[in-house]
Design a protein around this motif. Structure first.
Motif, PDB file in Angstrom:
ATOM      1  N   GLY A   1       9.610  15.949 -44.793  1.00 25.40           N
ATOM      2  CA  GLY A   1      10.191  14.879 -43.999  1.00 25.40           C
ATOM      3  C   GLY A   1      10.583  15.341 -42.612  1.00 25.40           C
ATOM      4  O   GLY A   1      10.351  14.641 -41.615  1.00 25.40           O
ATOM      5  N   ARG A   2      11.164  16.534 -42.535  1.00 26.14           N
ATOM      6  CA  ARG A   2      11.570  17.079 -41.240  1.00 26.14           C
ATOM      7  C   ARG A   2      10.365  17.362 -40.358  1.00 26.14           C
ATOM      8  O   ARG A   2      10.383  17.059 -39.147  1.00 26.14           O
TER       9      ARG A   2
ATOM     10  N   LYS B   1       7.465  15.908 -40.447  1.00 26.14           N
ATOM     11  CA  LYS B   1       6.919  14.619 -39.990  1.00 26.14           C
ATOM     12  C   LYS B   1       7.721  14.102 -38.796  1.00 26.14           C
ATOM     13  O   LYS B   1       7.151  13.595 -37.815  1.00 26.14           O
ATOM     14  N   GLU B   2       9.039  14.221 -38.873  1.00 32.96           N
ATOM     15  CA  GLU B   2       9.896  13.788 -37.764  1.00 32.96           C
ATOM     16  C   GLU B   2       9.572  14.546 -36.485  1.00 32.96           C
ATOM     17  O   GLU B   2       9.687  13.997 -35.380  1.00 32.96           O
ATOM     18  N   LEU B   3       9.162  15.794 -36.635  1.00 31.89           N
ATOM     19  CA  LEU B   3       8.848  16.637 -35.478  1.00 31.89           C
ATOM     20  C   LEU B   3       7.408  16.443 -34.985  1.00 31.89           C
ATOM     21  O   LEU B   3       6.985  17.101 -34.045  1.00 31.89           O
ATOM     22  N   GLY B   4       6.664  15.567 -35.644  1.00 31.00           N
ATOM     23  CA  GLY B   4       5.324  15.226 -35.170  1.00 31.00           C
ATOM     24  C   GLY B   4       4.179  15.970 -35.819  1.00 31.00           C
ATOM     25  O   GLY B   4       3.025  15.861 -35.368  1.00 31.00           O
TER      26      GLY B   4
ATOM     27  N   ASP C   1       1.569  16.908 -39.053  1.00 24.03           N
ATOM     28  CA  ASP C   1       0.972  16.394 -40.284  1.00 24.03           C
ATOM     29  C   ASP C   1       1.225  17.384 -41.411  1.00 24.03           C
ATOM     30  O   ASP C   1       1.288  18.600 -41.190  1.00 24.03           O
ATOM     31  N   ASN C   2       1.345  16.860 -42.621  1.00 21.39           N
ATOM     32  CA  ASN C   2       1.594  17.678 -43.803  1.00 21.39           C
ATOM     33  C   ASN C   2       0.346  17.792 -44.663  1.00 21.39           C
ATOM     34  O   ASN C   2      -0.304  16.788 -44.956  1.00 21.39           O
TER      35      ASN C   2
ATOM     36  N   LEU D   1       4.779  11.388 -48.013  1.00 21.46           N
ATOM     37  CA  LEU D   1       4.944  12.291 -46.865  1.00 21.46           C
ATOM     38  C   LEU D   1       3.704  13.140 -46.618  1.00 21.46           C
ATOM     39  O   LEU D   1       3.677  13.936 -45.680  1.00 21.46           O
TER      40      LEU D   1
END
Length: 253
Positions: free
Chosen positions: A114-115, A117-120, A122-123, A141
């Motif tokens: 989640g963090r 993703k917030e920082l831009g 991809d996972n 996510l």
């Protein structure tokens, strides 16, 4: 929040071939979690299987140098995220969560994904897929996923057929959540064509399959071609590919 880590480093993704969902050849930062509930005979991360014995984790101090420093386990989530961000060179395709089996520590995994993703970022989730109830926790996510099918020859667990069905269910969960997902099957000279046909039937219309020879490669080209052909006849010629651990040939992590 604490997590038992193995290592954080940067490299290229060396597996996956050219099927949809693969990040082969792309720059990634790898976040390796300690601990796994399977015991594959060819595991290349055996030193991290028992998380209780992984007293330290290591992190690369400068991108693409493989110079490491060590810290004690368990790590704080902030420590791990800081180690990841220090390796961002601006050309990172995705963050790869691998192991071990990352979903065994699903709470810190979910928080980290989640963090990022917030920082831009991809996972990219690398998972054996045997725990679909935990996959549900992070599927939303996940941008990319590599899910294993453990062949009978892996001897990962006693009830390997039930494991395969759970892996297929995890693949379905990830696909339905919108993740670009492929399935990886490691094969040996002892892999049975009838098993490959069964895997292909389960995956038909669901996700592409890459067939990857166990390293060091001992399966013949003829056998590999036969297994490929059996899968492609069922899944379609565009939905099967080969994968090799190319990073090992390049002598990188």
């Amino acid at each position: 929040m604490k997590v038992v880590m193995a290592e954080v480093f940067s490299s290229w993704q060396g597996e996956g071939g050219s099927v949809e969902g693969s990040a082969f050849g792309r720059r990634q930062i790898f976040v390796r979690f300690a601990g796994c509930d399977l015991r594959c005979v060819w595991c290349d991360s055996k030193e991290y299987i028992d998380a209780s014995r992984v007293s330290r984790w290591r992190y690369e101090v400068e991108p693409f140098t493989w110079k490491f420093e060590y810290r004690q386990n368990p790590a704080s989530l902030d420590e791990v995220i800081d180690a990841v961000l220090r390796l961002d060179t601006g050309d990172i395709h995705s963050i790869s969560y691998t192991g071990g089996e990352p979903t065994l520590q699903v709470k810190p995994l979910k928080a980290m994904m989640g963090r990022m993703k917030e920082l831009g970022f991809d996972n990219f989730l690398e998972t054996h897929g045997g725990l679909p109830e935990l996959i549900k926790e992070v599927a939303h996510l996940t941008d990319y996923a590599s899910v294993d099918i453990k062949d009978e020859t892996a001897r990962a667990t006693e009830d390997w057929k039930s494991l395969v069905l759970r892996e297929v269910e995890s693949t379905r969960i990830l696909k339905e959540a919108g993740a670009k997902t492929y399935v990886k099957l490691v094969v040996t000279s002892e892999t049975k064509p009838e098993n490959v046909r069964w895997y292909a039937e389960l995956l038909k219309g669901l996700a592409p399959l890459v067939i990857q020879p166990r390293e060091p490669i001992e399966i013949s080209q003829r056998q590999l071609m036969e297994l490929y052909r059996e899968a492609a006849k069922i899944m379609g010629r565009k939905n099967v590919g080969l994968s090799f651990q190319v990073h090992k040939y390049l002598n990188v992590l």
